[in-house]
Design an enzyme around this catalytic site. Structure first.
Site, PDB file in Angstrom:
ATOM      1  N   GLN A   1       0.846  -1.197   0.000  1.00  0.00           N
ATOM      2  CA  GLN A   1       0.000   0.000   0.000  1.00  0.00           C
ATOM      3  C   GLN A   1       0.878   1.242   0.000  1.00  0.00           C
ATOM      4  OE1 GLN A   1      -3.399  -0.581   3.042  1.00  0.00           O
ATOM      5  NE2 GLN A   1      -1.882  -2.106   3.547  1.00  0.00           N
TER       6      GLN A   1
ATOM      7  N   SER B   1      -2.543  -1.168   9.288  1.00  0.00           N
ATOM      8  CA  SER B   1      -3.629  -1.177  10.272  1.00  0.00           C
ATOM      9  C   SER B   1      -4.818  -1.971   9.744  1.00  0.00           C
ATOM     10  CB  SER B   1      -4.037   0.256  10.614  1.00  0.00           C
ATOM     11  OG  SER B   1      -4.245   1.002   9.435  1.00  0.00           O
TER      12      SER B   1
ATOM     13  N   ALA C   1       8.914  -4.561  11.559  1.00  0.00           N
ATOM     14  CA  ALA C   1       9.375  -5.048  10.252  1.00  0.00           C
ATOM     15  C   ALA C   1      10.896  -5.214  10.240  1.00  0.00           C
ATOM     16  CB  ALA C   1       8.934  -4.080   9.155  1.00  0.00           C
TER      17      ALA C   1
ATOM     18  N   HIS D   1      -1.773   1.642  -3.975  1.00  0.00           N
ATOM     19  CA  HIS D   1      -2.162   3.047  -3.848  1.00  0.00           C
ATOM     20  C   HIS D   1      -1.298   3.973  -4.695  1.00  0.00           C
ATOM     21  CE1 HIS D   1      -4.051   1.790   0.255  1.00  0.00           C
ATOM     22  NE2 HIS D   1      -4.765   1.413  -0.778  1.00  0.00           N
TER      23      HIS D   1
HETATM   24  P1  NAD Z   1      -1.376   3.002   8.909  1.00  0.00           P
HETATM   25  O1  NAD Z   1      -0.582   4.220   9.260  1.00  0.00           O
HETATM   26  O2  NAD Z   1      -2.859   3.089   8.998  1.00  0.00           O
HETATM   27  O3  NAD Z   1      -0.932   1.794   9.840  1.00  0.00           O
HETATM   28  C1  NAD Z   1       0.411   1.529  10.054  1.00  0.00           C
HETATM   29  C2  NAD Z   1       0.509   0.249  10.850  1.00  0.00           C
HETATM   30  O4  NAD Z   1       1.881  -0.077  10.971  1.00  0.00           O
HETATM   31  C3  NAD Z   1      -0.059   0.338  12.263  1.00  0.00           C
HETATM   32  O5  NAD Z   1      -0.875  -0.785  12.511  1.00  0.00           O
HETATM   33  C4  NAD Z   1       1.185   0.318  13.156  1.00  0.00           C
HETATM   34  O6  NAD Z   1       0.960  -0.322  14.405  1.00  0.00           O
HETATM   35  C5  NAD Z   1       2.138  -0.467  12.301  1.00  0.00           C
HETATM   36  N1  NAD Z   1       3.547  -0.185  12.533  1.00  0.00           N
HETATM   37  C6  NAD Z   1       4.109   0.966  12.989  1.00  0.00           C
HETATM   38  N2  NAD Z   1       5.450   0.836  13.026  1.00  0.00           N
HETATM   39  C7  NAD Z   1       5.735  -0.417  12.587  1.00  0.00           C
HETATM   40  C8  NAD Z   1       6.942  -1.138  12.381  1.00  0.00           C
HETATM   41  N3  NAD Z   1       8.119  -0.570  12.648  1.00  0.00           N
HETATM   42  N4  NAD Z   1       6.872  -2.408  11.921  1.00  0.00           N
HETATM   43  C9  NAD Z   1       5.676  -2.981  11.654  1.00  0.00           C
HETATM   44  N5  NAD Z   1       4.495  -2.342  11.841  1.00  0.00           N
HETATM   45  C10 NAD Z   1       4.526  -1.075  12.281  1.00  0.00           C
HETATM   46  O7  NAD Z   1      -0.880   2.571   7.452  1.00  0.00           O
HETATM   47  P2  NAD Z   1      -1.550   1.687   6.338  1.00  0.00           P
HETATM   48  O8  NAD Z   1      -2.292   0.553   6.951  1.00  0.00           O
HETATM   49  O9  NAD Z   1      -0.495   1.422   5.344  1.00  0.00           O
HETATM   50  O10 NAD Z   1      -2.656   2.636   5.668  1.00  0.00           O
HETATM   51  C11 NAD Z   1      -2.525   4.028   5.574  1.00  0.00           C
HETATM   52  C12 NAD Z   1      -2.484   4.621   4.157  1.00  0.00           C
HETATM   53  O11 NAD Z   1      -1.502   5.652   4.103  1.00  0.00           O
HETATM   54  C13 NAD Z   1      -2.103   3.665   3.082  1.00  0.00           C
HETATM   55  O12 NAD Z   1      -3.029   3.878   2.071  1.00  0.00           O
HETATM   56  C14 NAD Z   1      -0.747   4.086   2.557  1.00  0.00           C
HETATM   57  O13 NAD Z   1      -0.755   4.098   1.149  1.00  0.00           O
HETATM   58  C15 NAD Z   1      -0.577   5.496   3.030  1.00  0.00           C
HETATM   59  N6  NAD Z   1       0.790   5.795   3.528  1.00  0.00           N
HETATM   60  C16 NAD Z   1       1.906   5.354   2.856  1.00  0.00           C
HETATM   61  C17 NAD Z   1       3.184   5.600   3.362  1.00  0.00           C
HETATM   62  C18 NAD Z   1       4.406   5.117   2.589  1.00  0.00           C
HETATM   63  O14 NAD Z   1       4.342   4.973   1.383  1.00  0.00           O
HETATM   64  N7  NAD Z   1       5.517   4.785   3.259  1.00  0.00           N
HETATM   65  C19 NAD Z   1       3.333   6.321   4.550  1.00  0.00           C
HETATM   66  C20 NAD Z   1       2.173   6.777   5.195  1.00  0.00           C
HETATM   67  C21 NAD Z   1       0.911   6.502   4.683  1.00  0.00           C
END
Ligand code: NAD
Ligand code: ZN
Length: 262
Positions: free
Chosen positions: A113, A208, A248, A131
């Site tokens: 995502q 999440s 992770a 996404h």
């Molecule tokens: P989210 O922010 O809703 O959830 C993140 C999840 O990751 C949480 O459950 C949290 O507990 C967990 N988490 C936090 N640190 C972690 C770690 N070190 N190791 C493993 N798990 C960890 O994100 P989502 O579910 O991806 O959905 C949010 C939306 O925002 C998505 O559509 C995504 O495309 C977008 N998004 C993308 C990025 C990116 O590309 N890096 C960053 C922020 C948001």
């Protein structure tokens, strides 16, 4: 999150991973958190609190104030460009490199995502960026791909920057990410569902699991007979066979180190 006691590698997961022929890894923002890319939740304490998702991540928001929204994406592009893959991204690339070795492994597909390119920079192929991608751009009017001027990628999201123009029609070049209200690419959904149906092990890392349709994929996998394991330092509502409380960049290297010794 930092206070949580991380758990050691569950034996049940190692056994499944040793026996798995087809592995699907579904990743979310938590996958890149230890690289320094903020998750949505982190952002809710910061930027998303100041700027509404409607303003920053919808076509209407872009058209209402393109300079503000483009500057915000330039800020995010700057963050991603200044980060590197973490040990978790690297472990997934190593795991795929074990195909053809002592394991039963025949395929390892990554569906993300995330809009960053950290899996690719770690050396992984990505089946689908559900996404979209922050490093691809297209015209908001005619849809043609284009390459905007990124020299203003900056750490200041409060700047206003005029978007680059489409060479064909003069429309604004916008990032090729899925804005709220836009459909996901059908080919990405189809490929992801097929991978979920074929997987015998599905790992859900750092999401999440509340954003659909991505959040439906583990259920598709489970109904097709896959073992579903989650890697997340926080509990989620995901229906899974095993939750491993780890991160992770800590958990995935442990798992792949063990698999490499098989
Ligand atoms: P989210 O922010 O809703 O959830 C993140 C999840 O990751 C949480 O459950 C949290 O507990 C967990 N988490 C936090 N640190 C972690 C770690 N070190 N190791 C493993 N798990 C960890 O994100 P989502 O579910 O991806 O959905 C949010 C939306 O925002 C998505 O559509 C995504 O495309 C977008 N998004 C993308 C990025 C990116 O590309 N890096 C960053 C922020 C948001
Ligand atoms: Zn155009």
């Amino acid at each position: 999150m930092n206070q949580k006691k991380l758990e050691p590698l569950p034996a049940g997961l190692l056994d499944r991973a040793r026996a798995a022929r087809r592995v699907l890894v579904l990743t979310g923002a938590g996958m890149s958190a230890e690289s320094g890319v903020p998750t949505f939740r982190d952002e809710s304490a910061g930027l998303w609190a100041r700027y509404s998702p409607e303003a920053m991540a919808t076509e209407e928001g872009w058209r209402a104030d393109p300079e503000l929204v483009w500057a915000w994406y330039l800020w995010r592009i700057g963050i991603v460009n200044s980060t590197s893959p973490n040990a978790g991204h690297e472990a997934l690339a190593r795991w795929a490199g074990l195909i053809g070795g002592n394991l039963a492994l025949q395929s390892l597909e990554i569906v993300t995502q995330n809009i960053d390119d950290l899996h690719e920079r770690a050396g992984s192929g990505v089946l689908a960026h559900l996404h979209g991608r922050l490093d691809r751009f297209h015209c908001i009017d005619c849809g043609l791909p284009g390459q905007p001027d990124l020299s203003m990628a900056s750490s200041d999201p409060t700047l206003r920057v005029t978007p680059s123009s489409c060479e064909s029609c003069g429309g604004d070049l916008r990032p090729s990410i899925v804005f709220f209200g836009e459909p996901l690419a059908e080919a990405d959904i189809d490929a992801s569902v097929a991978a979920a149906q074929q997987a015998d092990l599905t790992l859900v890392v750092g999401t999440s699991s509340i954003v659909y349709p991505a959040a439906a994929l583990p259920g598709v996998a489970m109904r097709s007979g896959s073992f579903v394991a989650e890697i997340n330092p926080e509990p989620t509502d995901l229906d899974c066979d095993l939750h491993w409380c780890t991160t992770a960049a800590v958990g995935l290297p442990q798992l792949v180190d063990q698999l490499a010794r098989t």
